[in-house]
Design a protein around this motif. Sequence first.
Motif, PDB file in Angstrom:
ATOM      1  N   ILE A  50       5.390   2.543  11.620  1.00 46.27           N
ATOM      2  CA  ILE A  50       4.032   1.994  11.817  1.00 46.27           C
ATOM      3  C   ILE A  50       3.268   2.831  12.839  1.00 46.27           C
ATOM      4  CG2 ILE A  50       2.734  -0.021  12.651  1.00 46.27           C
ATOM      5  CD1 ILE A  50       4.970  -1.769  11.460  1.00 46.27           C
ATOM      6  N   TYR A  53       2.084   5.970  11.181  1.00 50.42           N
ATOM      7  CA  TYR A  53       0.994   5.716  10.227  1.00 50.42           C
ATOM      8  C   TYR A  53      -0.324   5.473  10.964  1.00 50.42           C
ATOM      9  CZ  TYR A  53      -1.449   3.968   6.117  1.00 50.42           C
ATOM     10  OH  TYR A  53      -2.351   3.801   5.090  1.00 50.42           O
ATOM     11  N   LEU A 182      -5.660   2.340   8.267  1.00 48.17           N
ATOM     12  CA  LEU A 182      -4.805   1.737   9.301  1.00 48.17           C
ATOM     13  C   LEU A 182      -3.796   0.752   8.732  1.00 48.17           C
ATOM     14  CD1 LEU A 182      -7.634   1.222  11.958  1.00 48.17           C
ATOM     15  CD2 LEU A 182      -5.800   2.907  12.047  1.00 48.17           C
ATOM     16  N   ILE A 183      -3.996   0.317   7.511  1.00 48.75           N
ATOM     17  CA  ILE A 183      -3.060  -0.609   6.874  1.00 48.75           C
ATOM     18  C   ILE A 183      -2.721  -0.070   5.482  1.00 48.75           C
ATOM     19  CG2 ILE A 183      -2.665  -3.049   6.268  1.00 48.75           C
ATOM     20  CD1 ILE A 183      -5.737  -2.955   7.871  1.00 48.75           C
ATOM     21  N   PRO A 184      -1.463   0.205   5.212  1.00 51.78           N
ATOM     22  CA  PRO A 184      -1.127   0.704   3.864  1.00 51.78           C
ATOM     23  C   PRO A 184      -1.503  -0.325   2.800  1.00 51.78           C
ATOM     24  CG  PRO A 184       0.749   0.894   5.348  1.00 51.78           C
ATOM     25  CD  PRO A 184      -0.282   0.108   6.071  1.00 51.78           C
ATOM     26  N   HIS A 187       0.195  -3.636   2.138  1.00 57.12           N
ATOM     27  CA  HIS A 187       0.075  -4.723   3.105  1.00 57.12           C
ATOM     28  C   HIS A 187      -1.301  -5.392   3.071  1.00 57.12           C
ATOM     29  CE1 HIS A 187       3.936  -4.114   5.135  1.00 57.12           C
ATOM     30  NE2 HIS A 187       3.763  -2.838   4.862  1.00 57.12           N
ATOM     31  N   LEU A 188      -2.122  -4.998   2.125  1.00 53.69           N
ATOM     32  CA  LEU A 188      -3.437  -5.646   1.999  1.00 53.69           C
ATOM     33  C   LEU A 188      -3.293  -6.899   1.138  1.00 53.69           C
ATOM     34  CD1 LEU A 188      -6.083  -2.834   1.264  1.00 53.69           C
ATOM     35  CD2 LEU A 188      -5.650  -3.984   3.410  1.00 53.69           C
ATOM     36  N   TRP A 209       2.034   7.111   3.665  1.00 50.58           N
ATOM     37  CA  TRP A 209       2.991   6.044   4.017  1.00 50.58           C
ATOM     38  C   TRP A 209       4.356   6.307   3.367  1.00 50.58           C
ATOM     39  CZ3 TRP A 209       4.184   2.608   7.431  1.00 50.58           C
ATOM     40  CH2 TRP A 209       4.955   1.486   7.129  1.00 50.58           C
TER      41      TRP A 209
END
Lengths: 258, 265
Positions: A50, A53, A182-184, A187-188, A209
């Motif tokens: 994390i 990333y 900021l978020i792969p 994970h959305l 990622w």
Amino acid sequence: MNNLCAIYAAFRQRWKLEMSSKINLFDLILVIPTAIILAWIVRQRGDQDIITYVIIGAFFSAIWRGVVFQIGWSINTESANGTLESSIVCRTPLIMLIFGKSLAVFLYKSRSGLIASIVILLLAGKPPAVDNIPLLLLSLIFVVISIALTSLLFAPLFVLVRGKGGFWNAIIPFGAILSCFLIPIIHLPQGLAIASRFIPASWAMESVWFSITGKTWWEIMRSWGMCILTTFFILGASYIMFSIVEKRVRATGSLGIN
Amino acid sequence: MVNRLFDGIVSFTQQSYLTYRGLFGWLNWQGYISNVLLRPVVVVLTFSLIGRFAVGLGVAQRFALGMAVLGMFFIAMNGIAQSYFFDRQTGTIKYLFITRGNRISNYLSRGICHLPNAILAFITGIFTAWLVVYINFEWFNWGYLILVVMVIAISMTMFGQFIGVLVLITNNWVHIAGLTNSIMMVLTGVIIPIGRFPGPLYEFAKLLPMTNGLLVLGFLFDGAEFSQLYGLLLRELITGFTYLILGYLGFIYFERHVRQTGELH
């Protein structure tokens, strides 16, 4: 070849313009607080995947805002400065010229991105870890290209939508969410993930990622493939919108924005 | 006496409306929807999702609550700062300086209409938090929640006046507002609990508006008794009031400076 020369010339023109303006310390300073916050967040669990990333994502996130905003206003600014006419009458399509400029802005704004990444790197508490560095480097090239090309969409969009003061304040950060800096994407929430699949940068960031977490070549190449496919889709949409703007200028002699 | 009071109220109401109508740059349907309704959603969404991805759902709920409050601050501060910035940019503030108009009334009138926007921004932000990170309001006392949010909104509107005067003096809205928003995000406990700060920084954070209000919200979130939190809430209000006074002193200083130099720029 001629188009390449034109892209290079547009790049140089924009680069000189950026370099001739006073170094805006605020632009560099403003990314630091957000970077501190991000560093504190990733420090909590201390997961190296994390951390890595977010370090990479913060770099692109900082650039995204700058590039989209600057390129978005580029046609309007050229119109106001009286330089748009020369771009319209030359043989090179406007979209090529704006692409050259977007590369220059990207390079210039990368200073802010670099500062954000360094701050997170210093404060995150653990070093970044990458499973496959060559694949990561290739994936980063895909991210750069997808941001530069996606920003093209905003140049005619700013003209056609004619957003009034503050209209883009929510749209541009929302673009950053959908681009998955900021978020792969995995994970959305599902609704956002579906919309995100239409944005080239989200596929490119997925390959980032996957390179960090050690997925197979096949999975990473699938993401690159989808990135190329969606980039063509975005380019097609940009081309249509640029044509509308050019046609409007040629037919009416004005953008209808002043 | 009654007539003078009535005239004063009418004049104050007119000034509040006109400064809002004429000097709030985002008062068009595109800008308003984007900044008051959508931006809080995007900001809460961003940090809720990062929190959920990088730490966990419980922490993400705290981030969402903090960012919903910061969304209030963003719109109130920017709206008020614009009213000072455009007043100076367009040169209309000179008309105030050549009249006998009540300066306190003019100063206070600039913030009033931005208060509802702040509350609206909080509602959209907290609604997003409820949707994305499932903040549970079942055991929340709605009366207390509304009271705390109102106090924070008033306090940050008063602080917005202070920042507005800073913008008036420096003639720079974008950078002052951007920097203030960033500093508030780091130092007031929106994301990083102020208990983690070293001593001097902790004390400094307590001097900022929003910090004490956020503490109250956090304690309420943890199920604390409201009777134990009056002090913090009062401190939030006093902090805002102090900045309001400091802002007024700056406003008066600016007028004096303009009169002495004879120019706005």
